[in-house]
Each structure stands twice: as C-alpha cells, then as structure tokens.
Write a protein that holds these residues in place. Structure first.
Motif, PDB file in Angstrom:
ATOM      1  N   GLN A   1     -27.473   7.234 -33.402  1.00 43.56           N
ATOM      2  CA  GLN A   1     -26.447   6.378 -32.818  1.00 43.56           C
ATOM      3  C   GLN A   1     -25.106   7.119 -32.817  1.00 43.56           C
ATOM      4  OE1 GLN A   1     -27.123   3.688 -31.392  1.00 43.56           O
ATOM      5  NE2 GLN A   1     -28.667   2.478 -32.445  1.00 43.56           N
ATOM      6  N   PRO A   2     -24.296   6.930 -31.774  1.00 42.63           N
ATOM      7  CA  PRO A   2     -22.961   7.549 -31.760  1.00 42.63           C
ATOM      8  C   PRO A   2     -22.099   7.029 -32.912  1.00 42.63           C
ATOM      9  CG  PRO A   2     -23.589   6.807 -29.561  1.00 42.63           C
ATOM     10  CD  PRO A   2     -24.589   6.229 -30.510  1.00 42.63           C
TER      11      PRO A   2
ATOM     12  N   LYS B   1     -22.365   3.720 -27.761  1.00 45.91           N
ATOM     13  CA  LYS B   1     -23.769   3.643 -27.369  1.00 45.91           C
ATOM     14  C   LYS B   1     -23.965   4.550 -26.166  1.00 45.91           C
ATOM     15  CE  LYS B   1     -27.455   1.079 -28.564  1.00 45.91           C
ATOM     16  NZ  LYS B   1     -27.930   0.928 -29.939  1.00 45.91           N
ATOM     17  N   GLN B   2     -24.968   5.450 -26.221  1.00 43.44           N
ATOM     18  CA  GLN B   2     -25.115   6.430 -25.148  1.00 43.44           C
ATOM     19  C   GLN B   2     -25.375   5.800 -23.788  1.00 43.44           C
ATOM     20  OE1 GLN B   2     -26.910   6.656 -28.065  1.00 43.44           O
ATOM     21  NE2 GLN B   2     -26.956   8.769 -28.808  1.00 43.44           N
ATOM     22  N   ASN B   3     -26.091   4.662 -23.771  1.00 47.86           N
ATOM     23  CA  ASN B   3     -26.446   4.087 -22.479  1.00 47.86           C
ATOM     24  C   ASN B   3     -25.267   3.454 -21.759  1.00 47.86           C
ATOM     25  OD1 ASN B   3     -26.170   1.909 -24.184  1.00 47.86           O
ATOM     26  ND2 ASN B   3     -28.055   0.897 -23.560  1.00 47.86           N
ATOM     27  N   ALA B   4     -24.094   3.382 -22.404  1.00 50.46           N
ATOM     28  CA  ALA B   4     -22.893   2.929 -21.698  1.00 50.46           C
ATOM     29  C   ALA B   4     -22.562   3.844 -20.533  1.00 50.46           C
ATOM     30  CB  ALA B   4     -21.711   2.851 -22.666  1.00 50.46           C
ATOM     31  N   LEU B   5     -23.093   5.073 -20.541  1.00 51.96           N
ATOM     32  CA  LEU B   5     -22.885   5.997 -19.434  1.00 51.96           C
ATOM     33  C   LEU B   5     -23.354   5.387 -18.117  1.00 51.96           C
ATOM     34  CD1 LEU B   5     -22.178   8.806 -18.296  1.00 51.96           C
ATOM     35  CD2 LEU B   5     -24.487   9.543 -18.942  1.00 51.96           C
ATOM     36  N   ILE B   6     -24.429   4.576 -18.159  1.00 49.94           N
ATOM     37  CA  ILE B   6     -24.941   3.947 -16.938  1.00 49.94           C
ATOM     38  C   ILE B   6     -23.874   3.049 -16.320  1.00 49.94           C
ATOM     39  CG2 ILE B   6     -26.637   2.294 -16.057  1.00 49.94           C
ATOM     40  CD1 ILE B   6     -28.632   3.421 -18.056  1.00 49.94           C
ATOM     41  N   PHE B   7     -23.194   2.259 -17.147  1.00 50.67           N
ATOM     42  CA  PHE B   7     -22.173   1.363 -16.602  1.00 50.67           C
ATOM     43  C   PHE B   7     -20.959   2.149 -16.114  1.00 50.67           C
ATOM     44  CE2 PHE B   7     -18.409  -1.339 -16.989  1.00 50.67           C
ATOM     45  CZ  PHE B   7     -18.791  -2.393 -16.168  1.00 50.67           C
ATOM     46  N   VAL B   8     -20.571   3.175 -16.853  1.00 50.23           N
ATOM     47  CA  VAL B   8     -19.420   3.991 -16.440  1.00 50.23           C
ATOM     48  C   VAL B   8     -19.687   4.610 -15.069  1.00 50.23           C
ATOM     49  CG1 VAL B   8     -18.070   6.045 -16.985  1.00 50.23           C
ATOM     50  CG2 VAL B   8     -18.675   4.433 -18.802  1.00 50.23           C
ATOM     51  N   LEU B   9     -20.891   5.159 -14.868  1.00 52.12           N
ATOM     52  CA  LEU B   9     -21.245   5.730 -13.568  1.00 52.12           C
ATOM     53  C   LEU B   9     -21.275   4.652 -12.489  1.00 52.12           C
ATOM     54  CD1 LEU B   9     -24.104   8.234 -14.503  1.00 52.12           C
ATOM     55  CD2 LEU B   9     -21.794   8.788 -13.716  1.00 52.12           C
TER      56      LEU B   9
ATOM     57  N   LEU C   1     -30.788  13.475 -31.379  1.00 53.56           N
ATOM     58  CA  LEU C   1     -30.950  13.106 -29.983  1.00 53.56           C
ATOM     59  C   LEU C   1     -32.414  12.842 -29.652  1.00 53.56           C
ATOM     60  CD1 LEU C   1     -29.412  12.693 -27.371  1.00 53.56           C
ATOM     61  CD2 LEU C   1     -29.749  15.118 -26.857  1.00 53.56           C
ATOM     62  N   SER C   2     -33.320  13.612 -30.234  1.00 52.06           N
ATOM     63  CA  SER C   2     -34.736  13.414 -29.932  1.00 52.06           C
ATOM     64  C   SER C   2     -35.234  12.064 -30.423  1.00 52.06           C
ATOM     65  CB  SER C   2     -35.571  14.540 -30.556  1.00 52.06           C
ATOM     66  OG  SER C   2     -35.527  14.481 -31.969  1.00 52.06           O
ATOM     67  N   ARG C   3     -34.663  11.564 -31.526  1.00 47.28           N
ATOM     68  CA  ARG C   3     -35.097  10.251 -32.010  1.00 47.28           C
ATOM     69  C   ARG C   3     -34.716   9.149 -31.029  1.00 47.28           C
ATOM     70  NH1 ARG C   3     -33.367  12.182 -37.084  1.00 47.28           N
ATOM     71  NH2 ARG C   3     -31.430  10.975 -37.019  1.00 47.28           N
ATOM     72  N   THR C   4     -33.592   9.314 -30.333  1.00 48.16           N
ATOM     73  CA  THR C   4     -33.198   8.338 -29.318  1.00 48.16           C
ATOM     74  C   THR C   4     -34.174   8.360 -28.146  1.00 48.16           C
ATOM     75  OG1 THR C   4     -30.871   8.489 -29.902  1.00 48.16           O
ATOM     76  CG2 THR C   4     -31.383   7.666 -27.713  1.00 48.16           C
ATOM     77  N   THR C   5     -34.490   9.545 -27.639  1.00 50.51           N
ATOM     78  CA  THR C   5     -35.381   9.636 -26.489  1.00 50.51           C
ATOM     79  C   THR C   5     -36.788   9.196 -26.844  1.00 50.51           C
ATOM     80  OG1 THR C   5     -35.791  11.974 -26.994  1.00 50.51           O
ATOM     81  CG2 THR C   5     -34.037  11.479 -25.453  1.00 50.51           C
ATOM     82  N   GLN C   6     -37.246   9.485 -28.061  1.00 51.34           N
ATOM     83  CA  GLN C   6     -38.589   9.088 -28.463  1.00 51.34           C
ATOM     84  C   GLN C   6     -38.739   7.576 -28.526  1.00 51.34           C
ATOM     85  OE1 GLN C   6     -39.237  11.147 -32.157  1.00 51.34           O
ATOM     86  NE2 GLN C   6     -39.366  13.147 -31.172  1.00 51.34           N
ATOM     87  N   LYS C   7     -37.637   6.861 -28.768  1.00 48.67           N
ATOM     88  CA  LYS C   7     -37.711   5.402 -28.844  1.00 48.67           C
ATOM     89  C   LYS C   7     -38.031   4.774 -27.493  1.00 48.67           C
ATOM     90  CE  LYS C   7     -33.792   4.152 -30.528  1.00 48.67           C
ATOM     91  NZ  LYS C   7     -32.708   3.290 -31.059  1.00 48.67           N
TER      92      LYS C   7
END
Length: 463
Positions: free
Chosen positions: A28-29, A143-151, A197-203
């Motif tokens: 987590q960030p 939260k890394q997925n906030a990038l989706i909303f920013v884009l 980072l790999s633990r995030t993608t593996q989830k």
C-alpha cells in the motif's frame, strides 16, 4: 470509543507501520501512514487519533463535493441530492467509518483533484494547476488505482471541446510536474522493493493457464460484481431518478462523459490485466463521484424519488452511526464476534504484570495483536511483527506474544524462523493471559501466549 478500546485491523496495521518514517512500507502507498506518524508525534498514539483522521477525511470529502457542485453551478437541491447520495453507498456510510484507511484517503484526494481541476479551468492561475498535481499525487500516494480516476479527469477535459479550450498546456505541464514530484520518492522506493509491488498485482491478476474466458469474460464479470456491490442500494433510486428527469447542461455533459470514461478505463484495465477478483472497496477513489453525476444529470427535477434519496440518506446515516457502536455492544442473534470485542487492553495489563514492566521490544505474531499492544504501551515499547520491513536493533532475546491461530499460518512460521531461528514446534509458551471478550461474557475468553525467545543479531527486519 465508548464501546471499545480495541483498534480495528487496518488501524492496528497503521499502529505498527507508523513507528517509523520511510518512503514505503508494504504494497500500500505510504501517505496515510505518514499522516498518522506526524500526528502521533504531536498528540501521542491513541485510538481517538484514528477517529479524528477518519472524520476529517469524511468532512473534506463532503467539502469537495460541495466545491465541485459550486463550480458546476448546482442548485441547493442538487447539492443536497449529491451529499445524501453518499449515505446510500455502503462503502462510505459503513465500511469507510468502520475500518478503512488508504481507500478513504484516496477517495477524498480524488474528489479534491476533481474540484481543483474545475477551479483551475475557471481561474486559470498557476497555483490552481499546482493544486491539481498535489491532489492527484496525494491520491496516488494513498491508493495506486486512483491513477484511473486521475487519467479519466484528464481525458474527459480533453475530449469535450468546450472544456478543452479552457485547458492551458503550461498549466497541464505544471500539474503533471507537481504530481510526479509528490510520487517520485515512493516510486523510487518501489523500484528497490519489487516484492511490495508484486504483492499488489498478485492480488488482482488471474492465475493459472485458463483460456480466453478466464482472461476476458471472467474479469468483466468480476468488475460487474464489484460495481454492483459498490453502487447498491444507491443505484436502485438513482436509475429511476435519472430516467424520470434527465436534463442536458454543461455540467451534466461533463459528469456524464467522466462516468463513461471511468467505466471504459475500468473495462480496459480488468480485461488487459486479467483481473481474477475485484473488491468493491477498490472503487473508492474511482466511483466516489457517482452521486455528483446523478445530481448533475437530473437538475432540480427530482420529485418524490428525490425526497426518498435525501431523507432516506439522512435515515441511513443516523442508523449506521448507531449500529457502528451497537454491533460491538449488542450483537444480532448469531452474529460473529467483532475484532473490537477482543480485550487487548486488559491482556496488555496482565502481560505487563507478568513481565514486571513493558519491555523496550516486543515481538507479536500478527499486526492486529501487535498494533493493540502498541496502543496499550505507546511511549515505551517498539513492536515488531511480520509486517515490519525496516532494520531493528535486536537484543539477545525478547518476549514473543502470539495468538493460537497464528501457529498454523505459514507466513508466521517463515517469519519466526527468520527472526529467531526457531520452528513453530519448538515454540513453548512460558506464560498465558486471558480475558473475557468485551460485552460478551457468555463467549469463551480470548487468550494470548508468550515466551522469551532468542533473536538473531544479524536480523534486519522481516524477509
């Protein structure tokens, strides 16, 4: 706080991580942890600190909703409809208040990003564009997925001619530069900690060698399930409201385009990444704006359905405020014991009595146990759990506290061997403490075991 002095799971995790200040901690960030670290150094470690942060984030979220509404020219009716819609989203009215940390901060800063964007397009000032970058960078540091909303916000502005003409290229560059500067230190930390980072993608990634359906259809179905979990029951009123009284304004076009772009980006992400599962809480910083979209779409023509949305939202908010404490004190028939019924404060006092004092270093088998021990001994004890990934000055031995179920966890076994050189069968309890569950005298007491274990002097943190 009157119902329980026990930290929830995410709060306990932050109690462990906020012992140190560093560029990254887990998958987590780190922004939420930095805030807790800073505030705990000012006002001390307490459960009230977490509630203060949570209430502040919720207040800032509602202020951002009001700010977006002001920039879009909302009427009083639209403002109230947007704010009351939050109470119909279980993620905000229940889950965000019960335990969540990073997701709530990400949603708040994503809302601030949207508000700052609208302000910048109207004011055309460098400071306004800088605010976009700072808010967007903060959202992605939550939260890394906030990038989706920013884009999605950027693509929405660029795709609408009337909005694109207001966008200053120099301002966009400034906003991007601010966002990069905010995120760069943590990004560099991730480059040297690939396991995080790999633990995030593996989830989220689909596993196995399944065919086309598993990599395309299944992720879309997982997204649909997540959208349903996040948007219900709000959607049950929002859909007929929108069909009954849809209006076309500049605000409705902007919010409608934003909703469409967000959904397209989500579909692209889950299809390309082959998402194996999709949890509703991942949508916090991405779909928080749904009530704003509805308010922009229906204008002031809400009728009886609008009254249901508003007064129903008030009722839900009051009811959840009561139930958040009532579920701890008065369980529903057959309801499971909550984590906040675990009696960590009396257990910590018993441990202190058996040891003679709170030691300078304690090992704990999981971060829920460890975080609550730190809450009990905030000033004198450093708590090390499998979550800790920074160098620790190890004495020759230290007490280890564990919950019985952790002895069956392979991650605990791996951490125990790396930290002490012991295998789980070699772990022999030297003492035990127990206490009745809070508000549950009829339930079996909760127990913790402890033993003083040797430590490896070369130990530098968890593997």
């Amino acid at each position: 706080m009157a119902a329980s002095s026990t930290a929830e799971l995410d709060q306990a995790e932050q109690l462990i991580l906020s012992q140190r200040l560093q560029w990254g901690y887990t998958n987590q960030p780190p922004l939420y942890t930095w805030v807790i670290w800073a505030l705990s150094h000012v006002g001390g470690v307490s459960l009230g600190l977490f509630y203060l942060v949570k209430v502040s984030l919720l207040a800032l979220l509602t202020r951002a909703f009001a700010g977006v509404g002001e920039e879009l020219g909302f009427s009083d009716c639209q403002h109230v409809l947007a704010l009351s819609g939050l109470a119909w989203l279980p993620a905000f009215v229940w889950e965000a208040q019960r335990d969540l940390t990073h997701s709530m901060m990400a949603a708040t800063l994503a809302a601030m990003t949207l508000w700052a964007t609208l302000v910048a397009l109207r004011r055309q000032r460098p400071w306004a564009y800088a605010l976009i970058g700072l808010a967007a960078g903060g959202a992605m540091l939550s939260k890394q997925n906030a990038l989706i909303f920013v884009l999605a916000v950027l693509l929405t502005v660029v795709s609408l001619p009337s909005w694109r003409r207001r966008l200053k290229p120099a301002g966009l560059v400034l906003a991007m530069l601010c966002a990069v500067l905010v995120c760069a230190p943590h990004a560099l930390w991730l480059l040297s900690h690939g396991d995080a980072l790999s633990r995030t993608t593996q989830k989220v990634m689909a596993h196995g060698d399944a065919g086309w359906a598993a990599h395309t259809v299944s992720p879309v179905l997982a997204l649909g399930e997540g959208l349903g979990s996040f948007l219900l029951p709000w959607l049950l009123l929002a859909w007929p409201l929108c069909r009954q009284a849809r209006v076309t304004t500049e605000a409705s076009r902007f919010m409608g385009r934003l909703a469409a772009v967000v959904l397209l980006l989500l579909l692209a992400f889950v299809a390309l990444a082959g998402v194996g599962e999709f949890k509703a809480r991942w949508l916090f910083p991405i779909l928080f704006f749904a009530p704003l979209w509805l308010a922009a779409s229906v204008g002031g023509q809400t009728g009886r359905l609008g009254l249901w949305m508003v007064w129903g939202g008030v009722a839900w908010a009051v009811l959840c405020g009561v139930l958040l404490a009532a579920r701890i004190v008065w369980p529903l028939p057959g309801a499971a014991v909550t984590r906040q019924n675990l009696p960590f404060m009396p257990l910590a006092e018993q441990l202190r009595t058996q040891w003679g004092d709170a030691p300078a270093l304690v090992l704990a088998s999981n971060h829920h146990v460890g975080g609550n021990l730190r809450l009990a001994w905030p000033a004198s004890t450093e708590v090390v759990t499998p979550l800790v990934n920074w160098p620790v000055a190890m004495p020759s031995s230290a007490p280890l506290v564990w919950a019985e179920q952790d002895l069956r966890d392979p991650r605990f076994a791996h951490w125990l061997r790396a930290t002490t050189g012991l295998a789980v069968p070699q772990l022999v309890a030297q003492g035990q403490v127990s206490a009745p569950l809070l508000h549950r005298p009829e339930a079996p007491p909760y127990r913790l075991s402890w033993a003083r274990v040797p430590l490896r002097p070369e130990k530098k943190g968890s593997p």
